[in-house]
Design an enzyme around this catalytic site. Structure first.
Site, mmCIF file in Angstrom:
data_model
loop_
_atom_site.group_PDB
_atom_site.id
_atom_site.type_symbol
_atom_site.label_atom_id
_atom_site.label_comp_id
_atom_site.label_asym_id
_atom_site.label_seq_id
_atom_site.Cartn_x
_atom_site.Cartn_y
_atom_site.Cartn_z
ATOM 1 N N GLY A 93 -2.493 4.641 -3.137
ATOM 2 C CA GLY A 93 -3.300 3.489 -3.543
ATOM 3 C C GLY A 93 -2.657 2.155 -3.246
ATOM 4 C CE LYS A 94 -6.688 -1.519 -0.247
ATOM 5 N NZ LYS A 94 -8.093 -1.790 -0.396
ATOM 6 C CE LYS A 153 1.906 2.973 -6.916
ATOM 7 N NZ LYS A 153 2.836 4.086 -6.650
ATOM 8 C CE LYS A 170 -4.143 1.308 2.361
ATOM 9 N NZ LYS A 170 -4.771 1.412 3.634
ATOM 10 N N GLY A 171 0.655 2.157 -0.902
ATOM 11 C CA GLY A 171 1.445 3.378 -0.937
ATOM 12 C C GLY A 171 0.627 4.554 -0.422
ATOM 13 C CB THR A 172 1.277 8.205 -0.551
ATOM 14 O OG1 THR A 172 2.654 7.893 -0.358
ATOM 15 C CG2 THR A 172 0.904 9.418 0.249
ATOM 16 C CG ASP A 174 10.706 9.036 -1.503
ATOM 17 O OD1 ASP A 174 11.336 9.133 -0.421
ATOM 18 O OD2 ASP A 174 9.568 8.542 -1.579
HETATM 19 P P1 AMP Z 1 4.155 2.595 -3.788
HETATM 20 O O1 AMP Z 1 2.803 3.188 -3.769
HETATM 21 O O2 AMP Z 1 4.824 2.743 -5.128
HETATM 22 O O3 AMP Z 1 5.001 3.035 -2.624
HETATM 23 O O4 AMP Z 1 3.952 0.993 -3.592
HETATM 24 C C1 AMP Z 1 3.467 0.425 -2.396
HETATM 25 C C2 AMP Z 1 4.067 -0.955 -2.185
HETATM 26 O O5 AMP Z 1 3.655 -1.832 -3.238
HETATM 27 C C3 AMP Z 1 5.587 -0.988 -2.228
HETATM 28 O O6 AMP Z 1 6.135 -0.763 -0.955
HETATM 29 C C4 AMP Z 1 5.905 -2.386 -2.731
HETATM 30 O O7 AMP Z 1 5.907 -3.294 -1.652
HETATM 31 C C5 AMP Z 1 4.707 -2.715 -3.617
HETATM 32 N N1 AMP Z 1 5.045 -2.476 -5.022
HETATM 33 C C6 AMP Z 1 4.994 -1.283 -5.692
HETATM 34 N N2 AMP Z 1 5.355 -1.407 -6.971
HETATM 35 C C7 AMP Z 1 5.655 -2.731 -7.139
HETATM 36 C C8 AMP Z 1 6.127 -3.506 -8.270
HETATM 37 N N3 AMP Z 1 6.339 -2.933 -9.466
HETATM 38 N N4 AMP Z 1 6.349 -4.830 -8.076
HETATM 39 C C9 AMP Z 1 6.146 -5.400 -6.866
HETATM 40 N N5 AMP Z 1 5.707 -4.729 -5.772
HETATM 41 C C10 AMP Z 1 5.475 -3.414 -5.902
#
Ligand code: AMP
Length: 259
Positions: A26-27, A42, A22-24, A135
């Protein structure tokens, strides 16, 4: 930018599998294309976008990541902007560098150099294209199925010109340069400071700056007073990258060319 124009929504063309994180905004879920290719998707719900600033971050993430093509940067395959903003990207199957270091405890110098070279080649490529990530941290470096690291999450990235200053305070304070933590305008290639923090953690397994509170952390960063490592590995390069004066700090070319 490859905006998706299919008749069917993206969600109908992919089989959605488990959640990856989960990021800032979305999932992120793992998904499978009809071809069998695994991707990371995402999804950003529009009600999560609070203001213009959030929209700028999401737009930059899509535009900048789509414009880059490098073996150590996550590729965006397509995106959709309908009821949700959906970004389909390359899937990194083996977690992030933070977990990798936690599991392994100590990387050999050989392994640390190998991974650091991959990350530096990606940042070098970004800077050559006038893009600053802003970042860089262990959590934003993902490990793919072939054991290679890929930089992800360009939500705070921006374009820069070498003769201009940037103003926005960005990223985790643990990785932020003295100019940034003190709210001073800074030059685009500020990423080399964060890379210095990253190299330190790769080689020594701890954070160089870990003040008990924000005030102490800012003091440590502002004076370049990092925790003295127990072994001399990469100490010259780390010292060069963690120079408080940005004029004296190693540039990405100098880091990339370092033995
Ligand atoms: P973000 O919103 O980009 O910070 O993504 C949230 C979380 O999703 C990250 O901390 C990763 O654990 C996972 N994630 C994001 N992008 C990927 C990707 N391309 N492949 C695998 N896991 C991902």
């Amino acid at each position: 930018v490859k905006r998706h124009h299919h008749k069917h929504n993206l969600k109908h063309r992919y089989e959605f599998l488990e959640s990856l994180g989960k990021g800032t905004y979305g999932k992120v879920k793992k998904a499978k294309e009809r071809s069998g290719r695994l991707v990371a998707v995402k999804s950003i719900r529009k009600e999560k976008i609070k203001d213009e600033q959030d929209l700028v971050h999401i737009r930059r993430e899509i535009e900048i990541m789509s414009s880059l093509c490098h073996p150590h940067i996550i590729t965006i395959y397509e995106f959709e902007n309908k009821d949700k903003i959906v970004i389909v990207m390359e899937y990194a199957s083996q977690g992030d560098l933070y977990d990798y270091i936690c599991d392994k405890k100590n990387l050999s110098e050989y392994e640390a150099r190998h991974f650091f070279r991959q990350i530096v080649s990606a940042v070098h490529y970004c800077h050559q294209n006038g893009i600053v990530h802003r970042d860089l941290k262990l959590e934003n470096i993902l490990l793919d199925g072939n054991g290679n690291f890929q930089i992800a999450d360009f939500g705070l990235s921006n374009l820069y010109h070498s003769d201009e200053y940037l103003q926005t305070f960005c990223g985790s304070p643990l990785y932020a340069s003295p100019e940034i933590v003190n709210g001073r305008p800074y030059r685009g290639p500020v990423d080399t400071w964060s890379l210095g923090v990253l190299l330190y953690t790769l080689v020594h397994g701890t954070m160089p700056f870990d003040g008990l509170n924000h005030k102490i952390l800012v003091q440590q960063i502002s004076t370049g007073n990092y925790r003295k490592p127990s072994k001399p590995s990469a100490c010259g390069l780390i010292r060069w990258m963690l120079m408080v004066n940005p004029e004296r700090r190693a540039t990405i070319e100098e880091v990339a060319g370092h033995w």
